[in-house]
Design a protein around this motif. Sequence first.
Motif, PDB file in Angstrom:
ATOM      1  N   GLU A 103      -6.087 -12.572   6.159  1.00  0.00           N
ATOM      2  CA  GLU A 103      -5.627 -12.076   7.456  1.00  0.00           C
ATOM      3  C   GLU A 103      -6.238 -12.851   8.619  1.00  0.00           C
ATOM      4  O   GLU A 103      -5.832 -12.659   9.766  1.00  0.00           O
ATOM      5  N   ALA A 104      -7.223 -13.691   8.311  1.00  0.00           N
ATOM      6  CA  ALA A 104      -7.902 -14.494   9.340  1.00  0.00           C
ATOM      7  C   ALA A 104      -8.489 -13.618  10.438  1.00  0.00           C
ATOM      8  O   ALA A 104      -8.367 -13.925  11.638  1.00  0.00           O
ATOM      9  N   ARG A 105      -9.076 -12.517  10.045  1.00  0.00           N
ATOM     10  CA  ARG A 105      -9.751 -11.661  11.023  1.00  0.00           C
ATOM     11  C   ARG A 105     -10.959 -11.012  10.342  1.00  0.00           C
ATOM     12  O   ARG A 105     -10.986 -10.841   9.119  1.00  0.00           O
ATOM     13  N   PRO A 106     -11.983 -10.639  11.133  1.00  0.00           N
ATOM     14  CA  PRO A 106     -13.211 -10.089  10.534  1.00  0.00           C
ATOM     15  C   PRO A 106     -12.942  -8.770   9.797  1.00  0.00           C
ATOM     16  O   PRO A 106     -12.064  -7.982  10.171  1.00  0.00           O
ATOM     17  N   ARG A 107     -13.729  -8.543   8.758  1.00  0.00           N
ATOM     18  CA  ARG A 107     -13.655  -7.291   8.000  1.00  0.00           C
ATOM     19  C   ARG A 107     -15.080  -6.765   7.798  1.00  0.00           C
ATOM     20  O   ARG A 107     -16.020  -7.543   7.590  1.00  0.00           O
ATOM     21  N   THR A 108     -15.233  -5.442   7.872  1.00  0.00           N
ATOM     22  CA  THR A 108     -16.535  -4.815   7.639  1.00  0.00           C
ATOM     23  C   THR A 108     -16.378  -3.756   6.562  1.00  0.00           C
ATOM     24  O   THR A 108     -15.407  -2.985   6.562  1.00  0.00           O
ATOM     25  N   ILE A 109     -17.329  -3.738   5.641  1.00  0.00           N
ATOM     26  CA  ILE A 109     -17.270  -2.774   4.539  1.00  0.00           C
ATOM     27  C   ILE A 109     -18.678  -2.313   4.187  1.00  0.00           C
ATOM     28  O   ILE A 109     -19.641  -3.076   4.326  1.00  0.00           O
ATOM     29  N   GLU A 110     -18.774  -1.035   3.778  1.00  0.00           N
ATOM     30  CA  GLU A 110     -20.024  -0.515   3.212  1.00  0.00           C
ATOM     31  C   GLU A 110     -19.778  -0.212   1.748  1.00  0.00           C
ATOM     32  O   GLU A 110     -18.799   0.460   1.402  1.00  0.00           O
ATOM     33  N   ALA A 111     -20.649  -0.675   0.875  1.00  0.00           N
ATOM     34  CA  ALA A 111     -20.477  -0.441  -0.562  1.00  0.00           C
ATOM     35  C   ALA A 111     -21.837  -0.484  -1.241  1.00  0.00           C
ATOM     36  O   ALA A 111     -22.821  -1.002  -0.701  1.00  0.00           O
ATOM     37  N   TRP A 112     -21.847   0.054  -2.448  1.00  0.00           N
ATOM     38  CA  TRP A 112     -23.070   0.098  -3.254  1.00  0.00           C
ATOM     39  C   TRP A 112     -23.188  -1.170  -4.069  1.00  0.00           C
ATOM     40  O   TRP A 112     -22.235  -1.610  -4.712  1.00  0.00           O
ATOM     41  N   SER A 113     -24.347  -1.749  -4.067  1.00  0.00           N
ATOM     42  CA  SER A 113     -24.601  -2.959  -4.843  1.00  0.00           C
ATOM     43  C   SER A 113     -25.330  -2.579  -6.125  1.00  0.00           C
ATOM     44  O   SER A 113     -26.474  -2.106  -6.076  1.00  0.00           O
ATOM     45  N   ASP A 114     -24.662  -2.772  -7.261  1.00  0.00           N
ATOM     46  CA  ASP A 114     -25.299  -2.481  -8.540  1.00  0.00           C
ATOM     47  C   ASP A 114     -26.441  -3.450  -8.827  1.00  0.00           C
ATOM     48  O   ASP A 114     -27.414  -3.101  -9.500  1.00  0.00           O
TER      49      ASP A 114
END
Length: 345
Positions: free
Chosen positions: A23-34
């Motif tokens: 999409e050529a636009r910034p993305r922010t995500i929160e997730a758990w890192s195993d």
Amino acid sequence: LWDLYPVTEHQAFRDAYEQALLEARPRTIEAWSDVVGAWFEARAHPHDGGLTIFFTDCTERRRQGEVRAQLVSRLQGALARSGTLLELSRRLGRAATVDDVAACVTDVLGPAVGASFCGIALVIRAEARVRYVSLYPLPHGTSEAWAEFPLTLDAPPAVAARTGQPLFHPDRAAAVAQFPDLGPHMDVAGAAALAHLPLTATATTLGTLAVTWPEPQVLDAEQQGFLTTAAGLAAQALERALLAEEQTRVLRHVQESLLPQTLPQSPVGVAAVYRPAGEVGVIGGDWYDAFALPDGSVLLVVGDVTGHGVEAASAMAQLRYACRIFAREEPDPGTVLTRLNALVN
């Protein structure tokens, strides 16, 4: 990057990175890192040279958010329980009979806790038995089996009534572990969890409050305390209702004993029907009489003493017997009424 962080380990992160590139636009995500064993906020910024990713450990922020959410949930639950107790207390305060008390518990407490059944089992001490006031909306088979049973029965409502101790069974296995014969009854009733609380008032256990749920229920201390408080309110109302019903039975017996047991024979025939009007369970001063006079005539009397209760019944008896005495001395109705008026004034 994909070699360093395999898809199986960080699929949520990879999806966000690929979407940012597409999409050529910034993305922010929160997730758990195993891999790290922590929560991370990843901000992916696409540019001509590829993708720049900023990581922030947000484990503590997430934990604080969860604590706040739990606190809000507990406060909301406490507020809802307080509202239920207030409404239950208000409704029980107007309950005049045992059936009224049972209806209040079913209508107010049952929906508040998501129960499939919420009812009262009343102890009949003279017969050493327990009788459910209502088993609605349980199926017919359950109603037949549990309508009435011995106080000595090894079953939750009887045990709670005998011991004065509450019983909480979060699931079928827990209930069957303590009461092996209870399983089939729970299956028929569609009950997956049970709670039975003694209805104790003035140091006497009057019965049991029974609650069943269609799904397993693990009740915490606050929920158990809520049910215990509700049972206490119901017990107080039940005690008042039982006392009022006993007083009503006594007064009704007194009132019936003061009314004529037989009616005199008369050429025109004499019959009476006594149907008190007004609030159910209230004893009034309505009365009637019919008796033969010395000259062979029959005097018919209908009266109403103002008020209710023992005083009205006593006044009714006084007037009835005085009326008989006055009529035999002077059978003229006007004279009798004048003397009765003087008596009451």
